[in-house]
Structure formats: C-alpha cells, structure tokens
Design a protein around this motif. Sequence first.
Motif, mmCIF file in Angstrom:
data_model
loop_
_atom_site.group_PDB
_atom_site.id
_atom_site.type_symbol
_atom_site.label_atom_id
_atom_site.label_comp_id
_atom_site.label_asym_id
_atom_site.label_seq_id
_atom_site.Cartn_x
_atom_site.Cartn_y
_atom_site.Cartn_z
ATOM 1 N N ALA A 13 -17.159 83.019 43.728
ATOM 2 C CA ALA A 13 -16.638 82.455 45.180
ATOM 3 C C ALA A 13 -14.917 82.090 44.811
ATOM 4 N N ARG A 14 -14.260 82.347 45.483
ATOM 5 C CA ARG A 14 -12.840 82.204 45.577
ATOM 6 C C ARG A 14 -12.201 81.417 46.705
ATOM 7 N N THR A 15 -11.274 80.461 46.387
ATOM 8 C CA THR A 15 -10.946 79.813 47.492
ATOM 9 C C THR A 15 -9.688 80.517 48.202
ATOM 10 N N ASN A 16 -9.596 80.357 49.531
ATOM 11 C CA ASN A 16 -8.785 81.294 50.275
ATOM 12 C C ASN A 16 -7.239 81.022 50.048
ATOM 13 N N ASP A 17 -6.979 79.836 49.461
ATOM 14 C CA ASP A 17 -5.677 79.490 49.032
ATOM 15 C C ASP A 17 -5.158 80.232 47.494
ATOM 16 N N GLY A 18 -6.355 80.887 47.047
ATOM 17 C CA GLY A 18 -5.920 81.765 45.827
ATOM 18 C C GLY A 18 -5.619 80.826 44.566
ATOM 19 N N THR A 19 -5.984 79.724 44.733
ATOM 20 C CA THR A 19 -6.113 78.629 43.480
ATOM 21 C C THR A 19 -7.267 78.598 42.688
ATOM 22 N N GLY A 20 -8.384 78.646 43.500
ATOM 23 C CA GLY A 20 -9.679 78.102 42.772
ATOM 24 C C GLY A 20 -10.759 79.594 42.667
ATOM 25 N N SER A 21 -11.573 79.384 41.563
ATOM 26 C CA SER A 21 -12.620 80.476 41.608
ATOM 27 C C SER A 21 -13.827 79.901 40.785
ATOM 28 N N GLY A 22 -15.009 80.188 41.102
ATOM 29 C CA GLY A 22 -16.212 79.959 40.265
ATOM 30 C C GLY A 22 -17.186 80.928 40.370
ATOM 31 N N TRP A 23 -17.923 80.871 39.306
ATOM 32 C CA TRP A 23 -18.840 81.822 38.985
ATOM 33 C C TRP A 23 -20.091 81.184 38.608
ATOM 34 N N ALA A 24 -21.509 82.019 39.077
ATOM 35 C CA ALA A 24 -22.472 81.405 38.812
ATOM 36 C C ALA A 24 -23.431 82.961 38.560
ATOM 37 N N GLY A 25 -24.672 82.687 37.959
ATOM 38 C CA GLY A 25 -25.815 83.852 37.994
ATOM 39 C C GLY A 25 -26.827 83.457 37.337
ATOM 40 N N ALA A 26 -27.830 84.265 37.571
ATOM 41 C CA ALA A 26 -29.192 84.054 36.883
ATOM 42 C C ALA A 26 -29.686 85.311 36.834
ATOM 43 N N GLU A 27 -30.624 85.495 35.947
ATOM 44 C CA GLU A 27 -31.486 86.732 35.514
ATOM 45 C C GLU A 27 -33.035 86.300 35.153
ATOM 46 N N ASP A 28 -33.747 87.305 35.507
ATOM 47 C CA ASP A 28 -35.444 87.017 35.296
ATOM 48 C C ASP A 28 -35.860 88.463 35.115
ATOM 49 N N ASN A 29 -36.932 88.391 34.555
ATOM 50 C CA ASN A 29 -37.877 89.737 34.999
ATOM 51 C C ASN A 29 -38.525 89.503 36.163
#
Lengths: 469, 549
Positions: free
Chosen positions: A203-219
Amino acid sequence: MSRGFDIDGAPKSLFAPASSENRAPSGVLTRDEAQAVVERAVKLSKADAVRVSVQSSRETNLRFADNQLSTSGVTTNTTIRVQSVFGKRKASVVTNDRSEEGLRRAVQQSEALARLAPEDPEYLGELPPQQYTTINAWSDRTADLTAEDRAKAALSALAPARAGKELTVAGFIICNASATAIGTNTGLFAYHRGTNANYTLTARTNDGTGSGWAGAEDNDWARIDYQDVANRAIDKARRSRNPVAIEPGRYTVIFEPEAAANLVGLMRNAFQARAADEGRSAFSKPGGTKLGEKIVDERITMFSDPADPLMLDSPFDNEGLPRSAQTWIRNGVLNQLAYNRFWANRQGKTPTGNSAGLHMADGTETLDSLIAGTTRGVLVTRLFYLRPLDQRTLMYTGLTRDGTFLIENGKVVRPIKNFRFNDSPLFMLNNLEGIGKSVRTAGGEGGPGIVMPPIKVRDFNFSSLSDAV
Amino acid sequence: MTTRRDFLRTGGVALGGLALSPTLLPALPSTLPGHASLFPPAAPLPPLYTDPATRELMMEALDAAKRAGASWADVRISRNRNNSVQTREKQVTDVVDVDTMGCGVRVLVDGCWGFAATQELTKAGVGGAAQEAVALAKANRMARDRRVELAPTPAHPDVTWRSSYTIDPFTIAVEEKADLLLRANAAALTVTNVRFVNSGLSFVKEERNYANTEGTVTTQDYVRSWVTMSCTAVAPDRTGTAVRGPEVVQPAGRGWEYVLEADIVNNAKVWAGEAAEKLTARPVEPGRYDLILHPSQLFLTIHESIGHSTELDRAMGYEANYAGTSFISPPEKVLGSLRLGPPMMNVIGNRSEVGALATIGYDDDGVQPEDFHIVKDGVFVDYQTTREQAPWLRSWYEKNGKPLRSHGCAYAQSWADVSFQRMPNVSLQPGDKDIGWDDLIAATDKGIAMIGRASYSIDQQRYNAQFGAQLCYEIRKGKIVGQVKDAAYQMRTPDFWNTLDMLGGKKSYMHGGTFNDGKGQPGQANAVSHGCPPARFRNANIINTGRDV
C-alpha cells in the motif's frame, strides 16, 4: 532440542493420511498417473541407469496494481526429465510431451547426449528404493480456489483504497498445486504433492511519502487471513508517511520477521560442506572448517525439516534421497554442514541432500518487548535487492523498504528514510540483543520456506541514505 | 524421416484433430559419428510457424475466445528450447536439454484481462485454454476499476522474422561443447594459485508464433548464446580468495559463431591471471575518485538506473509490490523536463541492434518495434511502452505531435507466461569524439577504472545504487598503477549521470547484457542487451566493502 514449534498444535487435517492422492485437479498428476509415466520411460530406456522426474502443476494467479486488476492467469504443465547414464556418462533431457512418442524421443535423446558426454567422476549411481516420511502438504480447497475467491480477496485491499482516495494498492495472489515424482531403473519411486498459497500486498500513500508491505504464505489458502494482510500493509503505509532523514551509521536494529528472513535466510546457501572444505566459505578456516565452533550468539538455533508444520515440504530431494531434519546451528555452534552424496562419500559423512527450508528457533520476547527495551534504534520491516559482497564473510549489501522507523525510549516515534546497509548475518547474529517468536514468512530474497522470528541486534551498519519510498 | 508436416497430415487425423508435438521434430540419429550434430547439420528449423496446422490452431484459439465472449484476444504457440553444458575443473557436471511447447491465450472481456496456458496442442486443448482465459476475465469484472484500452497498431497478416545467428548452437555436438570448456578450464588451472574453475555454455532457441483478433499473424525464431567462466584463486595459506567471472564474455543474440569468437581457451589464462593478481591487490582507499567504467560494467549501471526506471509500468506503480516503482514519475511532471545527464547523454530504446539479446521483429502485442529516444540530449523524453500503456501517455504524444503507438516492449518468457512490459535494448549512444578506454585513462589524474559486473544493488525507486566490479584498477596521473580490491561506488542516479564528462566514440561501443533479468509476478526472465562506450564520471564516491570475520 527446542524447536520452537509444537506438532500437536498444528491443524490435524494437514497430518491426516494422504488418502486422496488419486483425486487431483486438472493438470496435477496423481500418484498412479505419475508412476505410469515413470514406468513407461524406464521401460523405454536402454541406458545402464535412468532417472525419471515428473513435475506437474496447475498455477493460478491474480495481480493488481494502481487500484485495479492488471493480470490474471492459469497455467497447467507437466515436464518430464529423463537422465540417462552409461557408465559414468550422463545427460538429461526435459520435455513436456507426455505422449508415447514424446517420451520415447526424450529417452532416446538423453541417451544420445549421455553417450557423447565426458565421464562424470562424481556420479555414484542411482539410489535403491528408499523409505520416505509421508507429508501431507495438500489442500483440496487451495487446489480448487476459484477466480472469484481471488478477486474477493483482492477487494479487501482494493475497496478501502478506492474509497478513501488516500492510498494506492498493488498485490499478488498465487496458488500452486503440484506433484513431483522420481523413479529409477533401480526400483526407487517417490511421489509428493502439495499446494501452496501466497498473498502479498503493498500500500502506498497518494502523497508519495509512505509505503507499507505485508504478506502471508501457507500450504492452505484458508489459513491466510487476507483481511489481516490488507490491514497491516495499509496501516504501515499510513504510519510511514513523511519520513525524516537520520544519519547513516551503526544502529541497534530490530528486524521484523520478514526483514530477518530476507537477510538471515540467505545463510541457507552457505551451509555447503564442500565449499567449506575447499576453503572458500564463511565456514572455512585454515586447515579445515568451523564445524563444532561457536559462530554466533548462543541463543541462535537454526534447522531444516521437511515435516516442519510451519512449512510442509517434500520429503525427498531431486535424487530421491530422503530429506531429514538437520540442525545447522545449535545454540550458536556450527553443528552440521550439508553434504551431497558424492562429498559425503568422500568425507566419510552421511549425505543430507539439499535441505528443506530454514527455521530459526523461537526466543522469549515479542516484537513489542524488543521495541520497549530499546533506548534508540531502528525498526526495519522489509529488505530489498540483497547482493553478496564477500562469500568469506557473508557480507551483503541491500536496502530497507516499505516502512522504516526510529525507536526512542522504548517507542516507535517516527518514520525515517530508507538506508542502504553493508553487513553480514554472521556479524548481526553475533551482536544479538533479543529474539521473538518465529513465523512463516511470505518469501522474498531469502526465498520461500523461511521461518524467522523478529530479532534485535546492535551495531548494524547502515552505509548510506536512500530517497526511495 | 517423418516431417512435422507429414505428422500433421497423418497423426493429426489419427488423433481425431489437430495436434502438434515435439515428437514431430527430426529424430536423433541412433549413432553419432565423430563430430556429428545432434540434429541434421545446418538444417533450418522445421517450419512450425509457417505450417498451416499451427496457424489453424491459433485461429481455433482466437475463435474459441470470441465465441466465449472475448472482445479481443491473442494467442502464442511457441517451442522453447534450452541447452546447457556445465563444467568444473576437469569434469562435466551437467548436460541438460530442455524442449517444451505449448499455447498461451490472452483475452479482454469488458476491459478485463484473462490468460490461460496449456501444453495440449490440440483443437480441444487450445480451445479449452481460451475458454478458461475468458472465464477468468469474467470473474475479475467484480473488481474492475477501469477498462483496458489498447493503442492502435497496423495488422501484420503474415510476416516472418529470424535473428542473425549463422551457426545454430543446437547443431553442435555436446562433446564439442564439453571439450571446449574443459580445454579452457585446463588452461586456467595452469595459473599459480588458481584452484577452482567453473565454466558453462547456455543456449536458447525459440520458435514463436503469434496471432490476434485484429488479423496479425507473426512467426519468428531466434537464438541466444552465453559462455561463462569463473576462475577462483586461493591464497596458499587459505586466508583469501579472489574470483574473476563468471561474466567474462557478454551474452549475445547470436549462435555458435559467438562462442568461437570468444576464444575462451586462449583467454582463460588471462582471466585466471587476473584472479591470481587480485589475491595480492591492496584494499581500496575510500574516497572521491574519477570513475571510468568499461562497457562490461557500465551496461549494468544503465540497465538498473535508466533501463528499469523508464519502464512505464513501474512508473505507474504496476511493479510496486515487487521490484518497486520509479523516481522518474509521474509522467506529466518529468517528460521533457527531467534532466538525467549532460547534453552528450543520449539513450535509445530499440529492438533492432543486430546481435543484441532483446532484438526481435515483432513483440508479443503484434507490434513492429521502432527505435525511440528515452533520453535525448540529457533530458528524459519517453518511456518504454506496450499497447496497453501507450494510451496513458496520450496527452504527451498529442502535445508533441507524435502518434499514439506502442514502442513494442510486450514480452512473455514462454508460451506459459502472460506478456507484459519488458525492457528492449536500452543503449547509451557513443560520443562524437573518436576516443576509447585508453584515452579516458590517460586523461584522468586520480581515478578508479572498473571492468566486469560484480555485486550490484539499487533501491526500489532506482535512486541509491551500489556497484562493484570484477576488476578494479587505480589510476594515477593518466596511468593504471595496479589492482585494488573491495571497491564499489555508491551513487544517487540523477546526480551520478550528471557527472558524466567523457564518452568513448563509436569504435569503443559494445554490448553488455544479461540472460535472466527478473520482473513481474509471477516472475519472468528477459534477456536484454545494453550498448555503450566506456565513460568517465567525475568525483564518484568509492567505498571499501571489505570486513574481517
């Protein structure tokens, strides 16, 4: 040995007998189908030895970016690899033609190539029949996941991003159902099938100053909480807005599990006994190796196990050798190195085969307690573009990404600009301050199959600033 | 021998429908005398793509997509072959030949994409894939935000293209390949302290057939080749190692003739000697130096800092979840105004340079590419685009009186993968003066010269980069005074390119390249070349990356 996980705590369904191996979605071979391909190829062979590997898969995916869907696909394919051997001359041919003619051609071509190939003095012949642990990594509901299921998951991030006008999201959902079989003319046959699901979101903020990432993995896709993934990425993007620059230098750093996996996970490639014995590894020393020596903090234990409930994996490697549990580092001491059959034979060791995954044992802390105990430090959530600088020290360079924060007096006080680092997991694990609870990570530069805790280290070397958000 | 055409005529009937299969290819001879080829020498590819049966299958896929509700569709049927021979010291470690065929169908339904790929090259197989692609697209309508629009392009109803190789590497016997590598290894191992050598030959050959519902039918084949060698020297007391390689020869969109010209047996001793010399190189003193980059090193800097940052999908956030975005964005704020370097800096995107890795006649949108300026006289003027992306720049093209068209950058690594925007050849043009490597060194008072790619890393928006090299030399008063080790330069992309102050001329222009550049989710690899001359950059920040355990 403390392994930081409890088999009894895992869902029972994952450990039920593999009762449905003869029911598979279109494109994934059942045990019987795979065995039939192997037997046909072996029957066609005129070589002294033949090894047939069959890999079949059905992969579905959905990609979105800029708040809209970008691509969506499904690919089914089966490849057959035939290795033919005359004496010690060997060669392989890979085809995806399962017809009688196709198989015959692959067998004949690999035999023709093998006859021309020089001898491989390290070839030890094919293995006899082996005993394998049954690992049920298959989930019907994951193999059968529909396009509607994937679109619904994507909407969990797309809908709030579109509604709020504050964020732009990009994500990827991929599900793979696959089966691997290996058979030889010496009677060996191995079959394993599994499903895997992975969801990552930025997710990135539309003012171009913030970014965050998350993820998950499973069988199992059903065990992925995609709303939680969306919430975490969006929250991190919002919190990372308007970062300030602080001076590069040596800092106390807390790595969230993904960031730890990105860098520490690369150690998996360094446990090769041959490189250590030959004097070109971080675990070499004049006259030998560092086996049995303390190489990192005594709170560090690292192991691989195909039956690890946090990352169920194939119980055999590409030679059909059973994979077993291996503890590479036990309480800070280099406990084991990885031996292929040739090097084990030469050194009088037991072959380990190539390992399954990498798991760092739990510590006693939590991410919050690690932060609370930090007077001044940096919280790193993800790393990027890691490249080796020196294999003798496991020195890497790379950058922080998608949420880097300053910690002061036990609290996260503000987002900061990203850094480039030049450092080694060996150095950082010698400068250990604390370990939290291990989780399965969603993959990254350390590759899939990494289970890591959050860790806190001192004197980590940030060498320069990056303007990248 | 049964030909593909014969099979299609007979086997297809026997199977009750059209069928293509690798089994149709010429059978291997049962005995292979001497240097016999694995396939008939110099035989042209079987005309898979000009065969009516292939075309018929593609039309079946397109028709099936339309019947299922697609407003637009394209189809690729390709045969992808890879051949690899790998060695270490005195032995061959791996000989592998990969040969797969299949069909990928891409559709648009109500402005949503769908894609499906199958190995079943029958009418039922490709028709089923088309239906599945349409089903995916329909399911995705629930999450659609805006419709996909494709830039117009002329139809190419029946065109063929072939890359410029002269000797098909798949006609060379494995024993000849292995013998060449082992002789090179032996030569390298004669150098004192060089204890380990790895070498390899990798070849790719593709027959690519494409058709879309606008009437384009393109058929192409191309070859790529790469020889690698890695020489490792170990100090007698095992306290240090030094490596030269593995990229000692740049990969190319050429055939076996490229391998012969590389002359690896004679050059192996040179590369091994450079590794041995590196063992005793002194650590670089960190600081500011003028930096001279050889094309074998500079190509990767171009690739990472200019090539990737000017991909329009990255600039628009389509790679945000993986490889990142770009500092060259948003388009309306940078096109025609962002100064990336001095006026001598001109960067061309193209798929036309002979022997380059991304050179091709038609892309995977059915577009015939043309050369275009990315950087003109130091100013950023255009992005790399596909048909889906070009309309995003409509206002820029209208403002400048340019036609709205794709630059032909659609690419899929195989039939099993969906096409998306990939890098064409992105090349830094040579300078006006006829000068070369030696002239740049002679003109430098305090400098570091770097050859060959080594460790490289750049951030997700392509600002902060750190690049090393296989060989680093210190320059004092116009002369090389010896190797240094552990040297790397850190840079901020726009600042760095604006320090460019000397460019080699046409005679020093050469291609560097990479076989496996990763991008996308699911990840795909693209082979791409970057032409450039050697260049000098003022006052670069050189760091020492060494540290003891």
